[in-house]
Design an enzyme around this catalytic site. Sequence first.
Site, PDB file in Angstrom:
ATOM      1  N   LYS A  81       0.812  -1.201   0.000  1.00 30.46           N
ATOM      2  CA  LYS A  81       0.000   0.000   0.000  1.00 30.46           C
ATOM      3  C   LYS A  81       0.856   1.266   0.000  1.00 30.46           C
ATOM      4  O   LYS A  81       0.419   2.342  -0.332  1.00 30.46           O
ATOM      5  CB  LYS A  81      -0.897   0.022   1.241  1.00 30.46           C
ATOM      6  CG  LYS A  81      -1.763  -1.195   1.449  1.00 30.46           C
ATOM      7  CD  LYS A  81      -2.506  -1.077   2.807  1.00 30.46           C
ATOM      8  CE  LYS A  81      -3.255  -2.348   3.082  1.00 30.46           C
ATOM      9  NZ  LYS A  81      -3.840  -2.279   4.467  1.00 30.46           N
ATOM     10  N   GLY A  82       2.116   1.097   0.392  1.00 31.06           N
ATOM     11  CA  GLY A  82       2.956   2.247   0.701  1.00 31.06           C
ATOM     12  C   GLY A  82       3.269   3.174  -0.443  1.00 31.06           C
ATOM     13  O   GLY A  82       3.539   4.359  -0.228  1.00 31.06           O
ATOM     14  N   ASP A 138       7.803   2.144  -2.268  1.00 31.18           N
ATOM     15  CA  ASP A 138       7.989   3.228  -1.306  1.00 31.18           C
ATOM     16  C   ASP A 138       9.395   3.253  -0.732  1.00 31.18           C
ATOM     17  O   ASP A 138      10.022   4.296  -0.639  1.00 31.18           O
ATOM     18  CB  ASP A 138       6.942   3.158  -0.182  1.00 31.18           C
ATOM     19  CG  ASP A 138       6.897   1.804   0.508  1.00 31.18           C
ATOM     20  OD1 ASP A 138       7.647   0.890   0.093  1.00 31.18           O
ATOM     21  OD2 ASP A 138       6.094   1.648   1.453  1.00 31.18           O
ATOM     22  N   ASP A 141      15.196  -1.447   1.733  1.00 28.57           N
ATOM     23  CA  ASP A 141      16.268  -1.501   2.732  1.00 28.57           C
ATOM     24  C   ASP A 141      17.040  -2.815   2.593  1.00 28.57           C
ATOM     25  O   ASP A 141      18.101  -2.837   1.978  1.00 28.57           O
ATOM     26  CB  ASP A 141      15.753  -1.265   4.157  1.00 28.57           C
ATOM     27  CG  ASP A 141      14.456  -1.995   4.438  1.00 28.57           C
ATOM     28  OD1 ASP A 141      14.223  -3.052   3.834  1.00 28.57           O
ATOM     29  OD2 ASP A 141      13.689  -1.523   5.284  1.00 28.57           O
ATOM     30  N   PHE A 191      13.738   4.003  11.035  1.00 25.89           N
ATOM     31  CA  PHE A 191      12.385   3.667  10.618  1.00 25.89           C
ATOM     32  C   PHE A 191      11.652   4.950  10.238  1.00 25.89           C
ATOM     33  O   PHE A 191      11.636   5.914  11.008  1.00 25.89           O
ATOM     34  CB  PHE A 191      11.624   2.950  11.733  1.00 25.89           C
ATOM     35  CG  PHE A 191      10.258   2.484  11.300  1.00 25.89           C
ATOM     36  CD1 PHE A 191      10.115   1.278  10.635  1.00 25.89           C
ATOM     37  CD2 PHE A 191       9.131   3.269  11.539  1.00 25.89           C
ATOM     38  CE1 PHE A 191       8.853   0.853  10.219  1.00 25.89           C
ATOM     39  CE2 PHE A 191       7.884   2.854  11.123  1.00 25.89           C
ATOM     40  CZ  PHE A 191       7.745   1.644  10.461  1.00 25.89           C
TER      41      PHE A 191
END
Length: 214
Positions: A81-82, A138, A141, A191
């Site tokens: 969804k990001g 989005d 990492d 984060f």
Amino acid sequence: LIFNRPRRDAFFDPSLELYLMFQLVAIGGLLLIIIIIGEIIVNGFTEMFSKAMIAERVQELATQISDDYAGREVIFICILKGAVIFMTDLMRHLQLDDATVEFMQVCSYEGVNSSGKVKMSLDVNVDISGKDIIVVEDIIDTGCTIDFIRKHLMTKNPASIKFCVLLDNPTRRGKNCPNPDYTGFVIPNQFVFGYGLDYDEKYRGLPYIAALTR
């Protein structure tokens, strides 16, 4: 007896009034700073990239992609969804007449930590064979998510696959995981959330990107 009332200007000192006014402004500014710092401490986060910074960078990415894919048919795959807000803003600035958008939904995060296991709950439902693909994500990492996406999409025989990510945290990247082709911002190992990214499914609607400080 008749007493004359003293005139106001008999006791009025313009320089004193100006001094008091500056003092009030300074106190007001100090209180505002205290409130902001207090909010950051209480909420445990601080702004990393402002709304204006994001808007400027998204437009730059759109210009770069438009130049690279001029005259070509491109399918953008937005990772839910990001990346929804990022994808929406990117599309507004793209100068590609034949661009279309599809969606996938994958997830590897639980709360603030990556589980290391990628789960796919929605796949693209069109034929992408022979097409140029740009996956819009989005954040990257560890790289396990886009590695999973790349391997999965390669089974559908596209002409090419590239990745456009809003945020790149290279410090956690696995050795065999791909790097993005288009990057909005490189970030430290913190984060982050806001502008579509969530903190345990919350704060996606923030107009800026925030970093957790606790």
